[in-house]
Design an enzyme around this catalytic site. Structure first.
Site, PDB file in Angstrom:
ATOM      1  CB  SER A 160      -0.977  -0.007   1.182  1.00 16.75           C
ATOM      2  OG  SER A 160      -1.886  -1.064   1.012  1.00 16.75           O
ATOM      3  CE  LYS A 202      -8.434  -5.285   6.265  1.00 16.99           C
ATOM      4  NZ  LYS A 202      -8.633  -6.049   5.033  1.00 16.99           N
ATOM      5  CG  ASP A 247     -10.721  -4.998   2.013  1.00 10.50           C
ATOM      6  OD1 ASP A 247      -9.804  -4.483   1.337  1.00 10.50           O
ATOM      7  OD2 ASP A 247     -10.561  -5.393   3.179  1.00 10.50           O
ATOM      8  N   GLY A 254     -12.447 -14.450   8.482  1.00  9.34           N
ATOM      9  CA  GLY A 254     -11.858 -13.244   9.061  1.00  9.34           C
ATOM     10  C   GLY A 254     -12.475 -11.989   8.451  1.00  9.34           C
ATOM     11  CG  ASN A 280     -12.454 -20.166   9.370  1.00 12.60           C
ATOM     12  OD1 ASN A 280     -11.525 -19.810   8.613  1.00 12.60           O
ATOM     13  ND2 ASN A 280     -12.544 -19.744  10.613  1.00 12.60           N
ATOM     14  CB  THR A 326     -11.850 -21.513  14.143  1.00 11.93           C
ATOM     15  OG1 THR A 326     -10.426 -21.387  14.139  1.00 11.93           O
ATOM     16  CG2 THR A 326     -12.370 -21.615  15.547  1.00 11.93           C
TER      17      THR A 326
END
Ligand code: NAP
Length: 296
Positions: free
Chosen positions: A24, A73, A109, A135, A158, A160
């Site tokens: 970035s 985030k 995003d 996430g 995922n 988890t």
């Protein structure tokens, strides 16, 4: 550039941990200079316990805004004054604008994901999609799919599974969608789920530099020729997952378009100027190819 900073040069920050490998600063500083905007974009490595102080310092030091990357985030939201509608639904912020002392959170995003998938819209709508990960970026992926692409079914897979369940419950309520299924990421058990999906999206860190040999599945049977596989990872440009899928005749897309598109939207929010996207894409690819240790 060092002779071009003056007392009124706007400061924009990037906070995250770790941020050493972020592209970035290259993208944003190139865009600022190319468009003649008097500003500078600086990375700040901020650990979780310093997040609140870092946000407060945006106001104290008069920064124009921030990019926010993992792991902040979601946690940054409680320190902001206002959220855009998208950031509020997604529950994650990657861009903050200091609007005359008011901190407003956005999620650009989602724009990057939208721009990446738009060419495949007709193939995706009404079909089965598998999202790997639960996430911050998986949240933006699920929001964008539901809002703009209307899949028939979304599998959230995922490591988890409880986090996948949390995401399913959250979006079922927020966006009134009841065709979710969740699974634990446990190869080879997921082969059937993956191979029956029209679109597979990797929104985990699996396969990211330097762990370039890692992949969410190492079985060719996970793919079929009608599929699209989108990996959010942009370093390497073509992850192991994408290489494997491509060998099976699958259409594959990496994270570079998303990276530039989310950056362009953030740039516009801070400066009200359009980013020169194709020029930056070329410059970035050239820059990345020269970083020692990076894959072409
Ligand atoms: P995050 O919030 O930290 O989520 C990470 C996800 O990866 C979680 O689902 C986590 O599973 C999973 N994970 C991490 N290590 C794993 C492992 N060893 N085995 C299995 N699963 C693992 O990160 P994020 O912000 O969503 O970012 C995820 C990826 O997207 C990163 O590679 C990032 O670079 C990329 N990204 C790209 C762009 C772009 O512009 N192209 C933008 C944003 C993000 P658990 O829930 O089990 O921990």
């Amino acid at each position: 550039m060092s002779d071009s900073f003056f007392a009124n040069t706007e400061l924009i920050g990037l906070i995250g941990h770790p941020i050493k490998h972020s592209y970035s600063p290259f993208i944003q500083n190139f865009a600022l200079e190319a468009m003649g905007v008097d500003g500078v974009y600086l990375p700040f490595d901020v650990v979780a316990e310093n997040l609140k102080n870092a946000v407060t310092s945006v106001l104290a030091l008069g920064l124009k805004g921030l990019n926010v990357t993992l792991p902040h985030k979601e946690k940054i939201i409680k320190y902001l004054d206002e959220l855009s509608e998208e950031a509020s639904i997604i529950g994650a912020v990657n861009t903050v604008v200091n609007d005359h002392g008011k901190l407003i959170g956005y999620n650009t995003d989602a724009n990057g994901i939208f721009e990446t998938l738009l060419p495949f819209k007709d193939k995706i709508t009404g079909t089965k999609v598998s999202v790997i990960g639960a996430g911050g970026s998986a949240r933006a992926v699920i929001y964008t799919l539901l809002r703009y692409f209307k899949p028939e079914e979304i599998n959230i897979i995922n490591r988890t599974q409880q986090r996948a369940d949390t995401l399913m419950n959250y979006f079922s309520l927020k966006m009134r969608y009841d065709s979710f299924h969740t699974f634990e990421l446990f190869p080879p058990d997921n082969v059937e789920v993956l191979s029956s999906s029209r679109l597979i999206i990797n929104s985990t860190t699996i396969g990211m530099y330097p762990d370039v040999e890692d992949t969410i599945t190492d079985l060719d049977d996970s793919f079929n020729e009608d599929q699209i596989v989108f990996d959010l990872i942009y370093n390497p440009k073509k992850t192991k997952l994408l290489q494997m899928a491509e060998e099976q005749g699958v259409k594959v897309v990496g994270g570079m378009t998303m990276l530039i598109s989310q950056a362009a939207k953030s740039f516009k929010l801070w400066t009200d100027v359009e980013m020169p996207v194709s020029e930056i894409t070329k410059k970035l690819e050239d820059y990345i190819s020269k970083i020692p240790g990076n894959l072409p």
